[in-house]
Scaffold this motif. Structure first.
Motif, short mmCIF file in Angstrom:
data_model
loop_
_atom_site.label_atom_id
_atom_site.label_comp_id
_atom_site.label_asym_id
_atom_site.label_seq_id
_atom_site.Cartn_x
_atom_site.Cartn_y
_atom_site.Cartn_z
N ALA A 1 0.79 -1.35 0.01
CA ALA A 1 -0.11 0.10 0.10
C ALA A 1 0.81 1.32 -0.01
CB ALA A 1 -1.16 -0.09 1.32
N VAL A 2 1.93 1.14 0.77
CA VAL A 2 2.83 2.49 0.87
C VAL A 2 3.52 2.49 -0.44
CG1 VAL A 2 4.78 3.45 1.91
CG2 VAL A 2 3.13 2.22 3.34
N LEU B 1 7.10 8.12 1.25
CA LEU B 1 8.45 7.62 1.34
C LEU B 1 8.78 7.85 2.69
CD1 LEU B 1 11.20 6.78 0.01
CD2 LEU B 1 11.67 9.25 -0.45
N SER B 2 8.24 8.75 3.52
CA SER B 2 8.78 8.80 4.72
C SER B 2 8.31 7.81 5.63
CB SER B 2 8.40 10.35 5.26
OG SER B 2 9.12 11.43 4.52
N VAL B 3 7.00 7.54 5.45
CA VAL B 3 6.28 6.61 6.27
C VAL B 3 6.81 5.20 6.07
CG1 VAL B 3 4.00 5.29 6.37
CG2 VAL B 3 4.07 7.85 6.25
N GLU B 4 7.22 4.93 4.77
CA GLU B 4 7.97 3.56 4.47
C GLU B 4 9.35 3.52 5.32
OE1 GLU B 4 8.38 1.26 0.30
OE2 GLU B 4 9.95 3.05 0.44
N ALA C 1 15.55 13.70 5.72
CA ALA C 1 15.72 13.78 7.01
C ALA C 1 14.88 12.54 7.49
CB ALA C 1 15.17 14.94 7.68
N ALA C 2 13.65 12.34 7.07
CA ALA C 2 13.00 11.22 7.53
C ALA C 2 13.52 9.70 7.16
CB ALA C 2 11.38 11.32 6.99
N TYR C 3 13.98 9.70 5.64
CA TYR C 3 14.51 8.57 5.08
C TYR C 3 15.71 8.19 5.65
CZ TYR C 3 15.73 5.28 1.39
OH TYR C 3 16.15 4.02 0.69
N PHE C 4 16.54 8.90 5.96
CA PHE C 4 17.92 8.65 6.75
C PHE C 4 17.84 8.75 8.24
CE2 PHE C 4 19.20 9.76 2.30
CZ PHE C 4 20.00 8.72 1.95
N ALA C 5 16.65 8.73 9.17
CA ALA C 5 16.60 8.93 10.19
C ALA C 5 17.55 7.87 10.98
CB ALA C 5 15.15 9.06 10.71
#
Length: 419
Positions: A81-82, A108-111, A153-157
């Protein structure tokens, strides 16, 4: 008598067809098919290609998610779904670039935070960011860099603290993609604006040219008709023979006006540039210096006496200068008839030193100081400017030798370069 000789049939083996030579006639059908295929692909709307792009990303991401199903947080359905939310906005990247990119960036951030970072999702985000810079209006496109910064920032958190150089490099590449799209769109806008400006200038120049043609030809002949009609009215009772001559002159002048009007209307229909000799098939030819004597004779029937002196070298100038010199003289004589009340006008056309000089002087009232040129003189200035020449005009003034008849009067002089 001996019998005729027998004929023998000779059998020959069939000649095999020659193999087609690359680039020769035998290869033309394949080339034509390739051209038709390319044209068919170019005719496909861009939105259809965007659907293919979104579907391709979704298919690859689904294969990747399925292969990593045992490592996904929340299960395979949530991951699919994402992934759909990441890839689907690419289908509207031309029509809704900002909304599509924001949806994809959030997905993308949720994923990355709640499912598992994908190796394909960032590239879908890069395509969306490039499309935002390319297709969004100028103000909306500037949301792209800020949204990309938050998405990175979210992807590489969970990864950025181990390899801090990688997030910075990826962010630089993503911003570079946005900048390429944004710069391409702005250059396209500038080219389109330049085309519109050029189109408006061409239309304005064409309108000015046609207005100048109508003023020079039809306006002049109508002024001559009015002068001849006034003279005929005054002489009707005293000199019937002279009146008949004036009426005959009005008839000829009216026919000339109809010919000029027909030529200008022909330019409108055909789009030709009759000012420079292309009158179009069936249109009346443009007058030139050879017609100045007839012009002077027509004016002399009811107006001032016109003396014309033309240098023999001036009769061999190019057609564009020939027509323009005639129109300049015509406009000067029209102003003389309308405003000056002159009795004598002198027209001089000389060609020397690579320049064609046209001068018209009269012995009329001249013009008051600080006078403002009308449409006719402005048209003369436009015509001379287009040909790279210069023009001067104004009252000669008392004390100066005006026209042939004495002091005062008005003078117009134009110089045109001869190519």
């Amino acid at each position: 008598m001996s019998p005729p000789p027998r004929t023998r049939a000779i059998r020959t083996a069939p000649v095999p067809p020659a193999a087609p030579v690359l680039g020769g006639p035998g290869s033309r059908p394949a080339g034509a098919r390739a051209v038709r295929t390319l044209r068919a692909l170019q005719a496909v709307p861009g939105g259809h290609w965007d659907l293919v792009l979104a579907g391709g990303f979704l298919l690859l991401m689904a294969v990747e998610r399925t292969g990593a199903a045992d490592r996904l947080h929340g299960g395979l359905p949530l991951a699919l779904a994402v992934s759909t939310a990441v890839a689907a906005p690419l289908a509207v990247r031309r029509t809704r670039p900002l909304a599509g990119y924001l949806v994809g960036a959030v997905a993308l951030s949720v994923e990355a935070l709640f499912v598992l970072p994908s190796t394909l999702s960032p590239y879908a985000d890069l395509v969306g960011l490039y499309s935002l810079g390319l297709y969004a209006p100028r103000r909306r496109a500037w949301f792209g860099p800020f949204a990309a910064l938050l998405g990175m920032a979210a992807y590489f958190a969970d990864l950025g603290h181990d390899y801090p150089v990688i997030p910075a490099g990826v962010l630089f590449l993503w911003l570079l993609g946005w900048a390429v799209g944004y710069g391409t769109a702005r250059r396209a806008e500038e080219r389109e604006a330049a085309r519109w400006r050029l189109r408006r200038e061409v239309v304005a120049e064409e309108r000015a040219r046609l207005a100048r043609e109508l003023h020079d030809s039809v306006g002049h002949t109508l002024n001559v008709v009015l002068v001849q009609a006034g003279a005929a009215r005054r002489l009707l009772d005293r000199d019937p023979e002279r009146t008949r001559e004036l009426l005959s002159g009005m008839e000829h002048t009216g026919r000339d006006a109809l010919d000029d009007l027909d030529r200008v209307l022909g330019l409108l229909r055909r789009g030709g540039d009759g000012e420079y000799g292309d009158d179009g098939e069936g249109a009346a030819p443009q007058p030139g210096l050879a017609d100045l004597e007839r012009l002077a004779e027509r004016l002399g029937r009811a107006g001032p006496r016109v003396r014309v002196r033309i240098d023999p070298a001036a009769r061999r100038v190019p057609r564009s200068l020939d027509v323009s010199a005639y129109r300049i003289v015509q406009e000067a004589l029209t102003n003389t008839v309308k405003h000056s009340g002159a009795r004598t006008v002198e027209v001089t056309v000389r060609c020397a030193g690579g320049r064609l000089a046209v001068e018209v002087r009269d012995d009329g009232r001249g013009a008051p100081a600080g006078y403002t040129p009308g449409r006719g003189l402005l048209g003369v200035a436009e015509r001379v400017s287009m040909l790279g020449g210069r023009v001067e005009h104004g009252p000669i003034g008392s004390g100066a030798t005006g026209g042939p008849g004495g002091p005062g009067g008005f003078r117009l002089r134009a110089e045109l370069p001869v190519p």
